[in-house]
Design a protein around this motif. Structure first.
Motif: not given
Ligand code: S3P
Length: 449
Positions: A171-176, A198-207, A350-359
């Motif tokens: 699975y390739q994640t559609p958003v980081a 598969i992620e096209t931009e690396a995100t936090r790797d704690h898992t 590139g702040l589109n993901e900020l639209r879907v955070k806690e607010s």
């Protein structure tokens, strides 16, 4: 109901502060604290955790893990013991799993439940009910998970029925998003084969790091320019391991920026996690001319940590590339506050993901800046802040929309503006940083209820 959601909104006002001084000891990292509970649940035997963030979000995840069969005890300050049931051992919860404000807890646990032949309902507060969950449900559906019911647009409350043998997928994640990646990997733990994310931009790797630490076979390789490919062999036997939770860089951001903005300040923030996938704010502030000395760098609990000596600084505006967003995704509200005091313009791309955070954090930040007399523009997914070169008017009341990071950001702003700044509700701060007001007051902040 926990304290964050009890009673009526609690406004709080920050007034111009004297120079900040002293040492700060932060709470544990929120991302790792959620995962500590989940890995405890998924291994058989006792997982001992120290430095856990005892914020509302993590306590909700602990409750969910209990409902799924774990025995969880608090044995001291930040010290917890989890007796897990192991992969495949989860039981059907009797009640709805109520995650309150917690996106991470709910999304990761959807993955956990999806990999078991049980049914569970996920719900939360008004903020969580607005957040998109299809991004989790879609890959889980490919693995065989059934969505029994959902609110309009793939939102909570959501009931899913997991599967005994989740299909291994690529699975390739559609958003980081580390949350999407983690939900898939957690479901894949019970899969009879290899799952690839598969992620096209690396995100936090704690898992990934915790999977390896608990004994799973995980292979991580570079993918394209900034991405990663993560391959997990299903059905490992996770072995309980002690977890020392490092201190949260996303919480460090608030005293750090406060000390940069309040003239004459000089503070020491101890033991901050320096995982490179979490230090985008530090990089940006250093580019802006911040006086931050990284001292005593060491390796603790599986992560790099360091002490940060922070002195009040004159900042200059910078251009923050979109590629940096995953490593500072939760820090844009407080960066926007810093940018308001800088000389010149700061463009955050590139702040589109900020639209879907806690607010809708992009709008909430913009509205708060406007309230304080700061000029900004939103161009597509970019936020452009016109820096006021140290002199920000302030004043007014900022709407926090059940968002802890909006509340903390504008309280920090009010510590350095000419007029006091009020946030309409401080209760949600307890989701991630319950000691925030005490800790800031100990440094010299003046907050008035
Ligand atoms: C988190 C991932 C981020 C971040 C959130 C915590 C995690 O969300 O905003 O606060 O612990 O995995 P996304 O992965 O959806 O960007």
């Amino acid at each position: 109901m926990s304290k964050t959601h009890e009673g009526s909104p609690q406004p709080l006002t920050a007034v111009k502060s004297k120079p900040l001084s002293g040492q700060v000891t932060l709470p544990g990292d929120k991302s790792i604290s959620h995962r500590a509970m989940i890995f405890g649940l998924l291994s058989v035997g006792e997982t001992h955790v120290t430095g856990l963030l005892e914020g509302d979000d993590v306590l909700r995840t602990a409750e969910a893990c209990r409902a799924l069969g774990a025995t969880i005890d608090r044995i001291g300050d930040g010290e917890w013991r989890i007796h897990g049931v192991g992969i495949g051992g989860l039981r059907t919860p009797k009640d709805v799993l109520d995650f309150g404000n917690a996106g991470t807890g709910s999304r990761l646990m959807m993955g956990v439940v999806g990999g078991h032949p049980i049914e569970a309902t996920f719900d939360g507060d008004a903020s969580l009910r607005k957040r998109p969950m299809r991004r989790i449900l879609d890959p889980l559906a490919e693995m065989g998970v059934e969505v029994v019911s959902q609110a309009e647009g793939g939102r909570c409350p959501i009931t899913i029925r997991g599967v005994k043998d989740p299909l291994p997928i690529t699975y390739q994640t559609p958003v980081a998003s580390a949350q999407i990646k983690s939900a898939i990997l957690l479901a894949a733990l019970n899969s009879p084969g290899r799952t690839t994310v598969i992620e096209t931009e690396a995100t936090r790797d704690h898992t990934e790091k915790m999977l390896t630490y608990f004994g799973a076979t995980v292979r991580v390789t570079p993918e394209g320019h900034d991405g990663r490919r993560i391959e997990l062999e299903g059905r490992p036997e996770l072995k309980p391991r002690p977890i020392i939770v490092p201190r949260d860089p996303s919480s460090a951001a608030f005293p750090l920026v406060a000390a940069l903005l309040v003239p004459g300040s000089d503070i020491l923030i101890k033991g901050v996690m320096m995982n490179p996938l979490r230090t985008g704010l530090l990089t940006t502030l250093l580019e802006m001319g911040a006086s931050i000395e990284i001292q005593n760098t060491r390796y603790e609990g599986g992560e790099d940590v360091a002490d940060l000596r922070v002195k009040a600084s004159t900042l200059k505006g910078v251009d923050v590339p979109a590629a940096r967003a995953p490593s500072m995704i939760d820090e844009y509200p407080i960066l926007a506050v810093a940018a308001a005091f800088a000389k010149g313009e700061t463009r955050m791309r590139g702040l589109n993901e900020l639209r879907v955070k806690e607010s809708d954090r992009l709008q909430a930040v913009a509205d708060g800046l406007a309230e304080a007399g700061v000029t900004y523009a939103i161009e597509g997914d970019d936020l452009i802040v016109s820096g006021m070169n140290g002199a920000v008017r302030g004043g007014g009341t900022v709407k926090t929309h059940l968002d802890h990071r909006i509340a903390m950001s504008f309280l920090v702003m009010g510590m350095a503006t000419d007029k006091p700044m009020t946030v309409d509700d401080e209760r949600m701060i307890a989701t991630s940083f319950p000691s925030f007001t005490n800790l800031m007051r100990a440094l010299g902040a003046e907050f008035r209820a």
